[in-house]
Write a protein that holds these residues in place. Structure first.
Motif, short mmCIF file in Angstrom:
data_model
loop_
_atom_site.label_atom_id
_atom_site.label_comp_id
_atom_site.label_asym_id
_atom_site.label_seq_id
_atom_site.Cartn_x
_atom_site.Cartn_y
_atom_site.Cartn_z
N ASN A 367 -7.68 -4.07 -3.36
CA ASN A 367 -6.57 -3.11 -3.32
C ASN A 367 -5.51 -3.66 -2.35
OD1 ASN A 367 -5.64 -0.27 -3.98
ND2 ASN A 367 -5.63 -0.14 -1.75
N PRO A 368 -4.21 -3.44 -2.65
CA PRO A 368 -3.19 -4.02 -1.76
C PRO A 368 -3.25 -3.50 -0.32
CG PRO A 368 -2.20 -3.42 -3.84
CD PRO A 368 -3.60 -2.86 -3.86
N VAL A 369 -3.14 -4.44 0.62
CA VAL A 369 -2.89 -4.11 2.03
C VAL A 369 -1.40 -4.27 2.19
CG1 VAL A 369 -3.35 -4.77 4.42
CG2 VAL A 369 -5.13 -5.08 2.67
N GLN A 370 -0.68 -3.19 2.51
CA GLN A 370 0.77 -3.24 2.39
C GLN A 370 1.46 -2.26 3.34
OE1 GLN A 370 1.49 -2.11 -1.72
NE2 GLN A 370 -0.09 -0.54 -1.65
N ASN A 371 2.76 -2.51 3.53
CA ASN A 371 3.58 -1.63 4.36
C ASN A 371 3.92 -0.35 3.62
OD1 ASN A 371 3.68 -3.57 6.35
ND2 ASN A 371 5.73 -4.30 5.81
N PHE A 372 4.05 0.73 4.39
CA PHE A 372 4.54 2.00 3.82
C PHE A 372 5.81 2.41 4.55
CE2 PHE A 372 0.58 1.75 1.81
CZ PHE A 372 0.73 2.46 0.63
N VAL A 389 4.14 2.96 8.31
CA VAL A 389 2.86 2.36 8.72
C VAL A 389 2.83 0.92 8.21
CG1 VAL A 389 0.34 2.47 8.64
CG2 VAL A 389 1.64 4.59 8.56
N GLU A 390 2.54 0.01 9.10
CA GLU A 390 2.52 -1.41 8.73
C GLU A 390 1.13 -1.80 8.21
OE1 GLU A 390 3.69 -3.88 11.98
OE2 GLU A 390 4.26 -5.53 10.67
N ASN A 391 1.10 -2.62 7.18
CA ASN A 391 -0.16 -3.18 6.65
C ASN A 391 -1.30 -2.17 6.56
OD1 ASN A 391 0.76 -5.74 6.14
ND2 ASN A 391 0.35 -6.45 8.23
#
Ligand code: PHB
Length: 401
Positions: A367-372, A389-391
């Motif tokens: 699943n993507p680890v990503q910025n919000f 929220v970062e990463n």
């Protein structure tokens, strides 16, 4: 690239797009990878909504995946591409039969879909059992990269928990205390609401009411009346596609727009601000994408998408584009030899995808680890307000991979 409809019942398929369908049908009659001395096409089946409330989501995903394939010169790992598009209708009861047909009758190399979490549950269960390569370009069902996680199942979008959590955190940080939750009452809505709670509660926030609306119903009047009488600090909602258009318009028409803050995961305003019009202006949401992300890849992607399809890209397009890029990374790494499964999977796990949303990595659960980002609608665009929220990694509860 050739495209054709599948042999399925007429109601569940799209009409043929483009030329060369006869060639595709003939090629697919050869059971081996080599037809008449030529390498067979790599076969990709989509199970996406091409009718119903999520239609525009399915279309954006498909368009952008095709754009990624076109930018790859129409070849993956040196092989031509055949797309088989099937309409999921966003109906979970139909999902098992349609998935089985794509896998066992059409014998696709990759299955791409779905949008709806209920459809995803059936698809992931079957893909897990059959070992078919599956790429999820939207549906957020936490289970897909939780208990159902598998080496052959990847997601390029989000888990339902992910976009909810940052919104809860943002509102808690702003000192909001009383929030009402209102959502389509199925997996996606419930898990999105849980993500919001997990971000909101530690900051001292409480949920004063939860209102579920059966999917895909859009009769919101009773809910709006109840919300007005509670008068909370904010309302967090999960609706998307046609339902999001209707909810946001009804909200404004009920006179709530300037009285109570309406927030949600970004799906509330993705791909629909034009249809929502003035009612969407000012709405804040959290998501792993925003129209105005100032990244060269985002600008190039948005320009190319607008040129190809005559409308602006949105998060669904981004997820479809990245699904195309992920499949390309896997097939290119093995020269199109889908039998080299372990190497293909490894390449997909480690692919550095140049996404319009910015760099993201694949978690162990795929699943993507990503910025919000916190975003706000201004002049019809979902503009970045700040990094929320970062990463962010999904907890992937229950994944044993
Ligand atoms: C889902 O059912 O997982 C879903 C559907 C539409 C969205 C997001 C998630 O916009």
């Amino acid at each position: 690239m050739t495209q054709r409809k599948s042999q399925f019942s007429r109601r569940s398929v799209l009409t043929m797009v483009g030329a060369g369908a006869g060639v595709a049908a003939a090629a697919s009659a050869f059971p081996t990878r080599f037809a008449i001395g030529q390498q067979a096409k790599v076969k990709i089946g989509t199970l996406l909504p091409y009718s119903g409330t999520y239609t525009r989501l399915g279309e954006a995903i498909t368009n952008a995946m095709e754009l990624a394939f076109a930018q790859a010169g129409g070849k993956l790992g040196g092989r031509d591409i055949e797309l088989v598009k099937v309409d999921s209708e966003a109906k979970p009861p139909k999902a098992a039969e349609l998935t089985n047909k794509l896998i066992n009758q059409e014998k696709v190399d990759f299955i791409v879909g779905p949008v709806h979490s209920g459809v995803a549950m059936a698809m992931a269960k079957i893909a897990g059992e059959e070992g078919t390569m599956m790429v999820v370009p939207n549906a957020g069902a936490n289970q897909v990269t939780g208990p159902f996680c598998a080496p052959n199942i990847f997601r390029t979008s989000f888990s339902n928990w992910q976009p909810g959590f940052p919104m809860g955190k943002v509102l808690a940080e702003e000192g909001k205390k009383k929030v009402v939750l209102c959502y389509w009452d199925y997996g996606a809505g419930k898990q999105s609401a849980q993500g919001f709670k997990d971000g909101f509660a530690p900051g001292g926030g409480t949920i004063v009411k939860e209102i579920g609306i059966p999917f895909p119903k859009v009769e919101f009047q009773a809910a709006l009346t109840e919300i007005a009488s509670i008068n909370p600090d904010a309302v967090y909602v999960f609706f998307a596609g046609g339902g999001a258009v209707k909810f946001v318009k009804d909200w404004a028409a009920a006179g709530l727009k300037d009285k109570i803050e309406l927030v949600g995961p970004g799906f509330l305003t993705e791909g629909v601000t034009k249809a929502q019009g003035a009612a969407a202006e000012g709405i804040r949401t959290t998501l792993h994408y925003a129209d105005t992300l100032d990244l060269p890849t985002n600008h190039a992607f948005r320009d190319a998408y607008q040129k190809a399809y005559g409308k602006p890209a949105d998060v669904y397009a981004v997820q479809g584009y990245d699904a195309g890029q992920l499949i390309r990374a896997g097939l290119d790494a093995v020269g199109g030899d889908v039998g080299a499964r372990d190497n293909m999977v490894k390449a997909m796990e480690t692919a550095a995808i140049d996404s319009p949303r910015g760099q993201w990595t694949m978690s162990k659960a795929h699943n993507p680890v990503q910025n919000f980002y916190l975003r706000q609608v201004k002049n019809g665009a979902n503009e970045v307000v700040k990094l929320a929220v970062e990463n962010l990694t999904d907890p992937a509860t229950g994944c044993k991979m």
